[in-house]
Enzyme design. Structure first.
Site, mmCIF file in Angstrom:
data_model
loop_
_atom_site.group_PDB
_atom_site.id
_atom_site.type_symbol
_atom_site.label_atom_id
_atom_site.label_comp_id
_atom_site.label_asym_id
_atom_site.label_seq_id
_atom_site.Cartn_x
_atom_site.Cartn_y
_atom_site.Cartn_z
ATOM 1 N N LYS A 1 -4.159 -7.615 3.344
ATOM 2 C CA LYS A 1 -3.889 -7.177 1.969
ATOM 3 C C LYS A 1 -2.380 -7.235 1.678
ATOM 4 O O LYS A 1 -1.959 -7.792 0.665
ATOM 5 C CB LYS A 1 -4.378 -5.731 1.778
ATOM 6 C CG LYS A 1 -3.855 -5.050 0.537
ATOM 7 C CD LYS A 1 -4.435 -3.672 0.356
ATOM 8 C CE LYS A 1 -3.583 -2.546 0.889
ATOM 9 N NZ LYS A 1 -2.322 -2.311 0.176
ATOM 10 N N ASN A 2 -1.596 -6.671 2.588
ATOM 11 C CA ASN A 2 -0.161 -6.555 2.302
ATOM 12 C C ASN A 2 0.563 -7.895 2.374
ATOM 13 O O ASN A 2 1.702 -8.008 1.913
ATOM 14 C CB ASN A 2 0.499 -5.545 3.257
ATOM 15 C CG ASN A 2 0.066 -4.121 2.932
ATOM 16 O OD1 ASN A 2 -0.644 -3.893 1.962
ATOM 17 N ND2 ASN A 2 0.479 -3.171 3.748
ATOM 18 N N ARG B 1 0.372 -0.139 -6.404
ATOM 19 C CA ARG B 1 1.787 -0.106 -6.022
ATOM 20 C C ARG B 1 2.424 -1.512 -5.976
ATOM 21 O O ARG B 1 3.537 -1.728 -6.433
ATOM 22 C CB ARG B 1 1.865 0.555 -4.632
ATOM 23 C CG ARG B 1 3.193 0.494 -3.970
ATOM 24 C CD ARG B 1 4.118 1.558 -4.464
ATOM 25 N NE ARG B 1 5.456 1.381 -3.920
ATOM 26 C CZ ARG B 1 6.507 2.055 -4.334
ATOM 27 N NH1 ARG B 1 6.393 2.942 -5.282
ATOM 28 N NH2 ARG B 1 7.681 1.844 -3.814
ATOM 29 N N CYS C 1 -1.507 4.530 -3.677
ATOM 30 C CA CYS C 1 -1.907 5.701 -2.890
ATOM 31 C C CYS C 1 -1.007 6.900 -3.184
ATOM 32 O O CYS C 1 0.190 6.737 -3.412
ATOM 33 C CB CYS C 1 -1.781 5.373 -1.409
ATOM 34 S SG CYS C 1 -3.140 4.416 -0.783
ATOM 35 N N ARG D 1 7.325 7.784 -3.611
ATOM 36 C CA ARG D 1 7.408 6.322 -3.715
ATOM 37 C C ARG D 1 8.305 5.816 -4.860
ATOM 38 O O ARG D 1 7.839 5.151 -5.783
ATOM 39 C CB ARG D 1 6.009 5.718 -3.816
ATOM 40 C CG ARG D 1 5.115 6.159 -2.679
ATOM 41 C CD ARG D 1 3.852 5.370 -2.559
ATOM 42 N NE ARG D 1 4.039 4.134 -1.824
ATOM 43 C CZ ARG D 1 3.044 3.343 -1.432
ATOM 44 N NH1 ARG D 1 1.810 3.665 -1.724
ATOM 45 N NH2 ARG D 1 3.286 2.242 -0.767
ATOM 46 N N PRO D 2 9.596 6.118 -4.795
ATOM 47 C CA PRO D 2 10.514 5.625 -5.838
ATOM 48 C C PRO D 2 10.712 4.114 -5.729
ATOM 49 O O PRO D 2 10.333 3.503 -4.724
ATOM 50 C CB PRO D 2 11.820 6.357 -5.525
ATOM 51 C CG PRO D 2 11.748 6.688 -4.084
ATOM 52 C CD PRO D 2 10.289 6.864 -3.743
ATOM 53 N N ASP E 1 13.906 2.792 -6.714
ATOM 54 C CA ASP E 1 15.336 2.628 -6.974
ATOM 55 C C ASP E 1 15.942 1.446 -6.208
ATOM 56 O O ASP E 1 16.806 0.730 -6.729
ATOM 57 C CB ASP E 1 16.082 3.934 -6.611
ATOM 58 C CG ASP E 1 15.777 4.387 -5.185
ATOM 59 O OD1 ASP E 1 14.598 4.348 -4.784
ATOM 60 O OD2 ASP E 1 16.723 4.757 -4.459
ATOM 61 N N ASP F 1 0.929 3.125 8.281
ATOM 62 C CA ASP F 1 -0.444 2.854 7.835
ATOM 63 C C ASP F 1 -1.482 3.126 8.927
ATOM 64 O O ASP F 1 -2.677 3.166 8.636
ATOM 65 C CB ASP F 1 -0.576 1.395 7.372
ATOM 66 C CG ASP F 1 0.059 1.183 6.005
ATOM 67 O OD1 ASP F 1 0.486 2.177 5.390
ATOM 68 O OD2 ASP F 1 0.128 0.029 5.553
ATOM 69 N N ARG G 1 -10.133 -0.499 -1.757
ATOM 70 C CA ARG G 1 -8.902 -1.170 -2.195
ATOM 71 C C ARG G 1 -8.340 -2.057 -1.085
ATOM 72 O O ARG G 1 -7.629 -3.023 -1.363
ATOM 73 C CB ARG G 1 -7.831 -0.125 -2.558
ATOM 74 C CG ARG G 1 -8.015 0.520 -3.924
ATOM 75 C CD ARG G 1 -6.796 1.341 -4.315
ATOM 76 N NE ARG G 1 -5.605 0.700 -3.820
ATOM 77 C CZ ARG G 1 -4.655 1.298 -3.109
ATOM 78 N NH1 ARG G 1 -4.726 2.569 -2.826
ATOM 79 N NH2 ARG G 1 -3.601 0.622 -2.688
HETATM 80 C C1 UD1 Z 1 4.498 -1.184 1.992
HETATM 81 C C2 UD1 Z 1 3.028 -1.343 2.289
HETATM 82 C C3 UD1 Z 1 2.435 -0.032 2.757
HETATM 83 C C4 UD1 Z 1 3.217 0.493 3.945
HETATM 84 C C5 UD1 Z 1 4.704 0.538 3.630
HETATM 85 C C6 UD1 Z 1 5.553 0.919 4.831
HETATM 86 C C7 UD1 Z 1 2.312 -3.053 0.751
HETATM 87 C C8 UD1 Z 1 1.483 -3.397 -0.427
HETATM 88 N N1 UD1 Z 1 2.364 -1.753 1.071
HETATM 89 O O1 UD1 Z 1 4.635 -0.248 0.953
HETATM 90 O O2 UD1 Z 1 1.083 -0.267 3.131
HETATM 91 O O3 UD1 Z 1 2.768 1.795 4.238
HETATM 92 O O4 UD1 Z 1 5.163 -0.736 3.173
HETATM 93 O O5 UD1 Z 1 5.308 0.047 5.890
HETATM 94 O O6 UD1 Z 1 2.872 -3.913 1.413
HETATM 95 N N2 UD1 Z 1 11.654 3.820 -0.818
HETATM 96 C C9 UD1 Z 1 12.668 4.316 -1.608
HETATM 97 N N3 UD1 Z 1 13.104 3.560 -2.661
HETATM 98 C C10 UD1 Z 1 12.561 2.346 -2.948
HETATM 99 C C11 UD1 Z 1 11.528 1.841 -2.143
HETATM 100 C C12 UD1 Z 1 11.101 2.604 -1.077
HETATM 101 O O7 UD1 Z 1 13.166 5.416 -1.380
HETATM 102 O O8 UD1 Z 1 13.002 1.708 -3.923
HETATM 103 C C13 UD1 Z 1 11.148 4.618 0.298
HETATM 104 C C14 UD1 Z 1 9.693 5.045 0.090
HETATM 105 O O9 UD1 Z 1 9.592 6.202 -0.698
HETATM 106 C C15 UD1 Z 1 9.220 5.263 1.495
HETATM 107 C C16 UD1 Z 1 9.975 4.194 2.281
HETATM 108 O O10 UD1 Z 1 11.091 3.815 1.471
HETATM 109 O O11 UD1 Z 1 9.611 6.531 1.931
HETATM 110 C C17 UD1 Z 1 9.148 2.970 2.627
HETATM 111 O O12 UD1 Z 1 8.677 2.357 1.459
HETATM 112 P P1 UD1 Z 1 8.422 0.779 1.358
HETATM 113 O O13 UD1 Z 1 8.795 0.124 2.633
HETATM 114 O O14 UD1 Z 1 9.074 0.310 0.107
HETATM 115 O O15 UD1 Z 1 6.856 0.708 1.207
HETATM 116 P P2 UD1 Z 1 6.020 -0.098 0.170
HETATM 117 O O16 UD1 Z 1 6.611 -1.450 -0.047
HETATM 118 O O17 UD1 Z 1 5.753 0.743 -1.022
#
Ligand code: UD1
Length: 416
Positions: A22-23, A92, A116, A121-122, A124, A304, A396
């Site tokens: 999926k990812n 997401r 989820c 999940r910001p 920024d 995950d 999902r």
């Molecule tokens: C992706 C995966 C998800 C997995 C995660 C971590 C997909 C569709 N989803 O989610 O299954 O659990 O990687 O391996 O691929 N963060 C910030 N600011 C940002 C972005 C992220 O603070 O702009 C923080 C998040 O809140 C979290 C951490 O960084 O605490 C990791 O998030 P991120 O690696 O971005 O995960 P996703 O891409 O959302």
């Protein structure tokens, strides 16, 4: 509304093939937007998030056709650079479409994404990086409007290796003007897969598999056909299922080599694991031993699979520890496992799990995608029946969790 019903105490045995990731598939689908032509993806999982991404692409003018795990996306015409609100908020990953839209159309409109409920999940880091590439981004309520008539490569350093932010930068950089150097990039195998697919389309990317990526913008890409890798998280889920239930299994096509530290942890817990070229074999002839697990960005233990580790330890022996460092709200599984008789004490980002050997069937709720799958794992080693509600979350990401586990001898079915 459907529920999943698991009848516990049947050991697993058999061989199955693992679905596509999926990812990996979702950002690859977004990548198809960059090319004024056709992209074919094979081994695409038939899951809700993929259907949702197809809906997003179709709303923009792409023509998508998914049949027998082969997805063709014709993005010759993109008439609307806007992610529809309902689908954008439902998933997401919709946010990575923004980088692709900037690459293709030099503008895009998105909504703060949903997905989820595992933490705040910001985004920024995504928006900060796109701004550095010259995008003007306005955030009004839940709407994000971006314009980048002069999208250009630049030096970007991510303060955290966010998977989504890395994907967004890559997707924007492939067709930006000049060179982008991205430092502090996430190294998850799904990012490798995205980069390799883009390179086969004609993108210029170096440093694949490392935390420093160099991307030179190109004008045009070409038609390709590419295979989505097997889903390492689904593989990890079914390995956990065998560990909880006992028995043996062979899982084919599930990218087991990308599980690294997970396999070591499972071995420490007592699993006999052998890796073949594209298969993993597991045998479990004892109750799982407790361990200490800390989640983190790849190659650390994936967040995950944290709830699966919790479920396995809950039916194991001894006192184990979990530390969650990626998503703050990811211990929702514990409350549901308590209903099944588990002893789990949560303190902040740490959990202490006292193995009970087995649990008791109960009515539980899938709070998010992975916690729902973990409840199915726990149900395999629970006396009596476990009923999992809200299992739409599970669909999902898992194409047919009941069918897969049934093929391994588990008593699990979906009921309306
Ligand atoms: C992706 C995966 C998800 C997995 C995660 C971590 C997909 C569709 N989803 O989610 O299954 O659990 O990687 O391996 O691929 N963060 C910030 N600011 C940002 C972005 C992220 O603070 O702009 C923080 C998040 O809140 C979290 C951490 O960084 O605490 C990791 O998030 P991120 O690696 O971005 O995960 P996703 O891409 O959302």
């Amino acid at each position: 509304m459907s529920v999943i019903v698991v009848q516990g105490y049947y050991p697993l045995k058999g061989e199955i093939e693992i679905q596509g990731s999926k990812n990996a598939a979702l950002p690859m689908m977004a990548a198809a937007l960059l090319h004024k032509g056709a992209t074919v993806l094979d081994h695409v999982p038939m899951i809700q998030d993929v259907f949702c991404m197809m809906g997003i692409l179709e709303s923009m003018g792409c023509v998508c056709c998914l049949k027998d795990h082969r997805l063709t996306i014709d993005a010759s015409q993109v008439s609307k650079a806007q992610i529809p609100k309902d689908r954008g908020k439902a998933m997401r990953s919709s946010i990575v479409v923004l980088g692709a839209l900037l690459g293709r159309c030099r503008e895009g409109k998105a909504y703060y994404p949903g997905g989820c409920s595992i933490g705040s999940r910001p985004i920024d880091l995504h928006l900060g990086a796109l701004r550095k590439m010259g995008a003007e981004i306005r955030e009004e309520g839940e709407v994000i409007s971006a314009r980048a008539p002069r999208l250009s490569g630049t030096d970007i350093r991510l303060s955290y290796p966010s998977v989504g932010a890395t994907e967004n930068v890559i997707l924007a950089a492939v067709k930006a003007k000049g060179d982008t150097v991205l430092r502090g990039a996430a190294k998850e195998p799904e990012i490798d897969a995205l980069c390799r697919m883009l390179v086969s389309m004609g993108a210029k990317i170096q440093g694949i598999g490392t935390s420093s990526l160099w991307i030179r913008g190109v004008e045009e890409l070409r038609d390709i056909s590419y295979e989505v890798p097997g889903d390492r998280i689904v593989t990890g889920t079914y390995l956990s299922a065998v560990m909880a239930a006992g028995g043996e299994a062979v899982l084919r096509r599930g990218s087991p080599q990308c599980l690294g530290r997970v396999l070591d942890t499972m071995r420490t817990m007592g699993a006999h694991i052998r890796l073949w070229e594209d298969a993993v074999e597991i045998a479990m002839d004892r109750r799982p031993k407790a361990v200490s697990v800390t989640t983190g960005p790849y190659p650390d233990f994936p967040t995950d699979l944290q709830s699966m580790a919790m479920a396995v330890m809950a039916v194991g022996e001894g006192e184990g520890y979990l530390k969650e460092t990626v998503f703050e709200g990811r211990f929702a599984t514990a409350k549901q496992l308590h209903k099944m008789g588990a002893e789990i004490i949560i303190e902040g980002s740490e959990a202490r799990i006292v193995g009970k050997g087995s649990l008791k069937g109960a009515k539980v709720r899938a709070c998010d995608l992975r916690s729902g799958a973990a409840l199915a794992v726990a149900g395999l080693r629970a006396e009596g029946k476990t009923m999992i509600t809200d299992c739409c979350h599970i669909f999902r990401g898992y194409e047919d969790i009941c069918g897969d586990l049934r093929n391994l001898g588990g008593r699990i079915r979906r009921e309306s």
